[in-house]
Design an enzyme around this catalytic site. Structure first.
Site, PDB file in Angstrom:
ATOM      1  N   HIS A 125       0.860  -1.184   0.000  1.00 39.62           N
ATOM      2  CA  HIS A 125       0.000   0.000   0.000  1.00 39.62           C
ATOM      3  C   HIS A 125       0.891   1.227   0.000  1.00 39.62           C
ATOM      4  CE1 HIS A 125      -1.092   3.133   3.034  1.00 39.62           C
ATOM      5  NE2 HIS A 125      -2.046   3.344   2.174  1.00 39.62           N
ATOM      6  N   ASN A 127       0.361   5.681  -0.266  1.00 40.89           N
ATOM      7  CA  ASN A 127      -0.580   6.793  -0.371  1.00 40.89           C
ATOM      8  C   ASN A 127       0.145   8.070   0.017  1.00 40.89           C
ATOM      9  OD1 ASN A 127      -2.481   8.195   2.131  1.00 40.89           O
ATOM     10  ND2 ASN A 127      -3.229   8.348   0.044  1.00 40.89           N
ATOM     11  N   ARG A 129      -0.710  12.509   0.075  1.00 40.44           N
ATOM     12  CA  ARG A 129      -1.803  13.464  -0.127  1.00 40.44           C
ATOM     13  C   ARG A 129      -1.392  14.853   0.324  1.00 40.44           C
ATOM     14  NH1 ARG A 129      -2.487   9.714   3.756  1.00 40.44           N
ATOM     15  NH2 ARG A 129      -2.422  10.490   5.882  1.00 40.44           N
ATOM     16  N   GLY A 271     -18.070   9.267   0.383  1.00 41.35           N
ATOM     17  CA  GLY A 271     -17.050   9.221  -0.666  1.00 41.35           C
ATOM     18  C   GLY A 271     -17.430   8.226  -1.756  1.00 41.35           C
ATOM     19  N   ASN A 272     -16.564   8.080  -2.742  1.00 38.06           N
ATOM     20  CA  ASN A 272     -16.812   7.149  -3.843  1.00 38.06           C
ATOM     21  C   ASN A 272     -16.500   5.722  -3.383  1.00 38.06           C
ATOM     22  OD1 ASN A 272     -15.895   5.454  -6.191  1.00 38.06           O
ATOM     23  ND2 ASN A 272     -16.790   7.186  -7.270  1.00 38.06           N
TER      24      ASN A 272
END
Lengths: 287, 287
Positions: A125, A127, A129, A271-272
């Site tokens: 993983h 990520n 941002r 959220g999506n």
């Protein structure tokens, strides 16, 4: 906020968005290379290719792009980029730095989860941002989840992020490694999700330096993880090893749905769903 | 509490425990019968048998017994009974009726989740419990989760619980059916977990009547669910139907880990992880 500061913020946002997109493109290209170069047990299958899908939160709130590949090296890998903005709900304002003064937020990032076909290749993983409220900060990290931990993999993975950390802050590696170990922990199983990595958040002391660090985290991932894949991906595995992988993936599901902040936050705030749950493995067992 | 009341409470507890054990035995026997009578596509496999495992929270806090069967009709079915006692933590006292006066609790119950091999046979959940704080109440319910909803199954299942409800309270069925529909809902998917059933809690107006109702709920389950299994279990299914089942099971995992009160409550308060997560399907897909 002065006009000059506002202009600077917009430039920063654009630079961050541009980087996340560029990193996404580089990762997808490298992962497709791995699909091409593969000669292992599933080599009779076609090399996988990413499929891209845009999604939208409506004109005012931004959207994102999911890139998903189902291949012969990667059973399922998703790379999401998104740029969203809006207002934090009353409930969340207290939890978010800078949101008490002004509930508006802007957030962009890249998020990747890879579930390889081979139980000998670790799942991963990554990520990073950039979030802007009345403050602006970077966060992110990466962690490795092997079914069968391998010292060389663990050392290479941690070493790559240590190098990225050491170039930017003396205490970064120790702090961010511990943050990762603390975060990716399943209390009900009394076990770690994997062998760790780094996790950081609220990095806001120096925009240029924090952005440079965030780029180096992305580059470290892009460099090291494919090498771990190449180390193992052509080796044969047994049915027992595959079974162990499916059980380990069940733990991954447990962590993401019970504990992961991003997953729970995203789902609870509309959220999506498809993009958020792209992290779930293609197949998991609770035998 | 007077001595007479205390004695009465102890008698009530013993009666409830006895019933949950008896219901467990009846269900396990009936489910093993289904394994025996099966002549469907997997009939070359041996008929499944329940395996029992006791677990313990230490001398002062009680324990339970898991019965798990992995067979040719039931890919995985777990029937748990437990009798536990202790003190609610500060945090939970406010949420539990009667726990503000006295944090001691006693709880016994039966909990069942069945994941059939055939995608044509609906999965099912049933749970009833008796809880004693400074108050004493019954709760429970059952809900059906088909991959391919079938009107006859839905009508029979709801009808069985309607009959149990109607025998005990004019408003029971409407209230408890709605409670079930509201509870087993996945907001992030905007879909129901299944086709419903009943859900009730805090039933405490009349111990004898509430216990009789709870027994009738168990009996309704024992009568109706095996008939739904028998309706479909010998029919052949396709690979596409199996795929759809594995995806539907993914939704089941999402509900249990994201939303289910019992699961989250149990895991967050140090319950028996294996017993709590026995509800998870043997295999699930997020393709």
């Amino acid at each position: 906020m002065t006009d000059a500061t506002a202009r600077q913020t917009e430039i920063h946002k654009a630079q961050a968005v541009e980087w996340f997109k560029s990193l996404r493109d580089q990762i997808c290209a490298r992962f497709e290379q791995l699909e091409n170069s593969y000669t292992g047990p599933l080599a009779d299958r076609p090399a996988g290719r990413f499929e891209r899908t845009r999604w939208d939160r409506g004109e005012k709130q931004g959207g994102g792009e999911m890139s998903v590949m189902r291949g012969r090296v990667f059973e399922k890998v998703g790379v999401n980029i998104s740029t969203v903005h809006g207002e934090f709900s009353e409930k969340f304002r207290k939890e978010i730095p800078g949101a008490d003064e002004n509930p508006n937020f802007w957030a962009a990032g890249i998020s990747l989860v890879a579930h390889p076909c081979s139980p000998l290749v670790p799942a991963v993983h990554m990520n990073t941002r950039h979030i802007v409220t009345s403050k602006a900060w970077f966060g992110g990290g990466a962690d490795l989840t092997p079914v069968f931990p391998d010292d060389a993999d663990t050392n290479d993975f941690l070493g790559a992020f240590k190098a990225a950390c050491d170039a930017h802050g003396d205490d970064y590696y120790d702090r961010f490694k511990k943050w990762c170990d603390d975060y990716f922990w399943l209390p009900h199983r009394n076990e770690a999700r994997g062998v760790g990595g780094i996790f950081y958040d609220y990095l806001e002391d120096d925009w240029d330096a924090n952005f440079a660090f965030t780029r180096d985290v992305g580059r470290a991932f892009l460099d090291v993880y494919p090498r771990l894949v190449e180390r193992h991906y052509n080796n044969a595995w047994s049915i027992d090893q595959r079974e162990a992988q499916l059980v380990k993936r069940g733990r991954y599901v447990e962590f993401n749905l019970l504990h992961d902040r991003g997953t729970r936050f995203g789902l609870m705030t509309g959220g999506n769903t498809e993009a958020i749950l792209m992290s779930l493995p293609p197949m998991a067992n609770w035998p």
